[in-house]
Design an enzyme around this catalytic site. Structure first.
Site, PDB file in Angstrom:
ATOM      1  CD  GLN A   1      88.952  49.512  62.925  1.00 49.90           C
ATOM      2  OE1 GLN A   1      88.193  50.249  62.301  1.00 49.90           O
ATOM      3  NE2 GLN A   1      90.246  49.493  62.663  1.00 49.90           N
ATOM      4  CD  GLU A  30     107.537  62.410  60.870  1.00 49.77           C
ATOM      5  OE1 GLU A  30     108.143  62.065  59.851  1.00 49.77           O
ATOM      6  OE2 GLU A  30     108.098  62.659  61.959  1.00 49.77           O
ATOM      7  CG  HIS A  74      97.712  59.153  61.099  1.00 50.64           C
ATOM      8  ND1 HIS A  74      98.312  58.858  62.286  1.00 50.64           N
ATOM      9  CD2 HIS A  74      96.751  58.216  60.905  1.00 50.64           C
ATOM     10  CE1 HIS A  74      97.746  57.777  62.807  1.00 50.64           C
ATOM     11  NE2 HIS A  74      96.799  57.358  61.989  1.00 50.64           N
ATOM     12  N   GLY A 114      92.889  58.483  64.741  1.00 54.05           N
ATOM     13  CA  GLY A 114      93.544  59.508  65.555  1.00 54.05           C
ATOM     14  C   GLY A 114      94.911  59.099  66.068  1.00 54.05           C
ATOM     15  CD  GLN A 157     102.387  50.341  49.554  1.00 56.77           C
ATOM     16  OE1 GLN A 157     102.275  51.457  49.066  1.00 56.77           O
ATOM     17  NE2 GLN A 157     103.251  49.460  49.113  1.00 56.77           N
ATOM     18  CE  LYS A 158     101.134  50.580  60.588  1.00 58.24           C
ATOM     19  NZ  LYS A 158     100.417  49.458  61.206  1.00 58.24           N
ATOM     20  CG  ASP A 159      97.046  49.437  58.510  1.00 64.56           C
ATOM     21  OD1 ASP A 159      97.498  48.640  59.332  1.00 64.56           O
ATOM     22  OD2 ASP A 159      96.934  50.650  58.761  1.00 64.56           O
ATOM     23  CB  SER A 167      98.376  54.835  66.898  1.00 67.90           C
ATOM     24  OG  SER A 167      98.079  55.680  65.813  1.00 67.90           O
ATOM     25  NE  ARG A 168      96.531  48.218  67.942  1.00 66.78           N
ATOM     26  CZ  ARG A 168      95.611  48.238  66.958  1.00 66.78           C
ATOM     27  NH1 ARG A 168      95.981  48.364  65.706  1.00 66.78           N
ATOM     28  NH2 ARG A 168      94.328  48.131  67.254  1.00 66.78           N
TER      29      ARG A 168
HETATM   30  O1  PAF Z   1      93.474  52.277  59.419  1.00 63.11           O
HETATM   31  C1  PAF Z   1      92.754  52.743  60.327  1.00 63.11           C
HETATM   32  O2  PAF Z   1      93.146  53.616  61.111  1.00 63.11           O
HETATM   33  C2  PAF Z   1      91.346  52.207  60.485  1.00 63.11           C
HETATM   34  O3  PAF Z   1      91.295  50.840  60.263  1.00 63.11           O
HETATM   35  C3  PAF Z   1      90.299  52.964  59.638  1.00 63.11           C
HETATM   36  C4  PAF Z   1      90.555  52.761  58.145  1.00 63.11           C
HETATM   37  C5  PAF Z   1      90.336  54.437  59.965  1.00 63.11           C
HETATM   38  C6  PAF Z   1      88.904  52.437  59.945  1.00 63.11           C
HETATM   39  O4  PAF Z   1      88.563  52.632  61.279  1.00 63.11           O
END
Ligand code: PAF
Length: 279
Positions: free
Chosen positions: A61, A35, A37, A31, A148-150, A186-187
């Protein structure tokens, strides 16, 4: 757009779509949409008949002391943005729908989960793979789209999908950046004005690394050192790691080539930012 809170209801809806021959594209999120997302939702929409987005701030997590309690949340805003992005189902389960009392099962992708970010956030990727595997089983999408950021997260999920035979195609969306180059996250909301301003250096340092590679420098140590020096010109930056790794098994490499990438994690105050660039 349907907002669905329960597993049984979303499964009923997906079953119906599939019986009509429709394909399902899935974007898992926590959530507080930006942009980045929305671009993943666009990709899902382009490729599939139905777009399902999950919104669940996944506690497994986050380590104790991390930002779970203050993670930004604004459901009404997210709902509007999801509608404007053309999302069909927003899956918004409560905590005990996902982790009922007595929950005991976790998924862990070895090796890939204990390096880079995993070295500093010990249980993080176990939480990610567990929730993503659960969501895949619940939604049963044809494709799932990740940012791809993560990058490490995306590579781990691809490996989990391969190892556990999920019949799901994983698609990566490019990093979406603010106008000044900072990767959307988001951070970013946690950053003070000064931190936000200085954090631009991360992308500048990564772009410079790419230019160095393009101009013929291939020694990973030299490129890493130059990234470090550049980021350190920002006095509020506290570098957690700078690595150059290959994109299959995230092994550290000595010679940069295409198919490798530089990844960094940098703290500004309490805010941990990650970013990366492909060579
Ligand atoms: O990338 C994220 O926002 C989270 O790590 C995910 C993939 C939704 C899992 O909680």
């Amino acid at each position: 757009m349907n907002i669905v809170k329960t597993i049984s209801e979303i499964q009923k809806k997906i079953k119906k779509y599939k019986s009509e021959g429709k394909t399902v594209g899935f974007v898992p999120t926590m959530g507080f949409f930006h942009e980045g997302h929305l671009s993943l939702m666009d990709i899902a929409k382009e490729k599939c008949d139905i777009v399902v987005v999950s919104l669940f701030v996944n506690p497994t997590q986050f380590a104790p002391g991390e930002d779970l309690d203050i993670y930004p949340r604004n459901f009404e805003r997210d709902e509007k943005l999801a509608i404007s992005a053309g999302v069909d189902i927003l899956f918004y389960p409560d905590l005990d729908e996902i982790y009922p009392k007595g929950y005991l099962t976790y998924i862990y992708t070895e090796q890939l989960s204990s390096i880079l970010c995993g070295k500093f956030r010990k249980e993080h990727f176990q939480g990610v793979t567990t929730i993503v595997a659960k969501l895949f089983n619940i939604v049963q999408p044809n494709i799932a789209v990740f940012g791809q950021k993560d990058y490490q997260q995306a590579i781990i999920i691809k490996r989990m999908v391969r190892d556990l035979n999920f019949p799901i195609k994983i698609i990566l969306g490019p990093i979406i950046r603010e106008r000044d180059g900072i990767a959307m996250s988001s951070r970013n909301k946690y950053l003070s004005k000064e931190e936000r301003d200085q954090a631009k250096i991360i992308n500048i340092a990564l772009k410079k690394a790419k230019e160095e590679f393009d101009s013929g420098i291939i020694e990973a140590n030299i490129i890493k050192e130059n990234i470090r020096k550049k980021i350190q010109t920002s006095d509020l930056a506290r570098i957690e790691y700078i690595e150059i790794v290959n994109s299959v098994n995230l092994d550290s490499i000595k010679s940069v080539k295409s198919g490798t990438f530089a990844a960094v994690a940098v703290y500004y105050g309490k805010t941990r930012l990650i970013d990366n660039i492909d060579f």
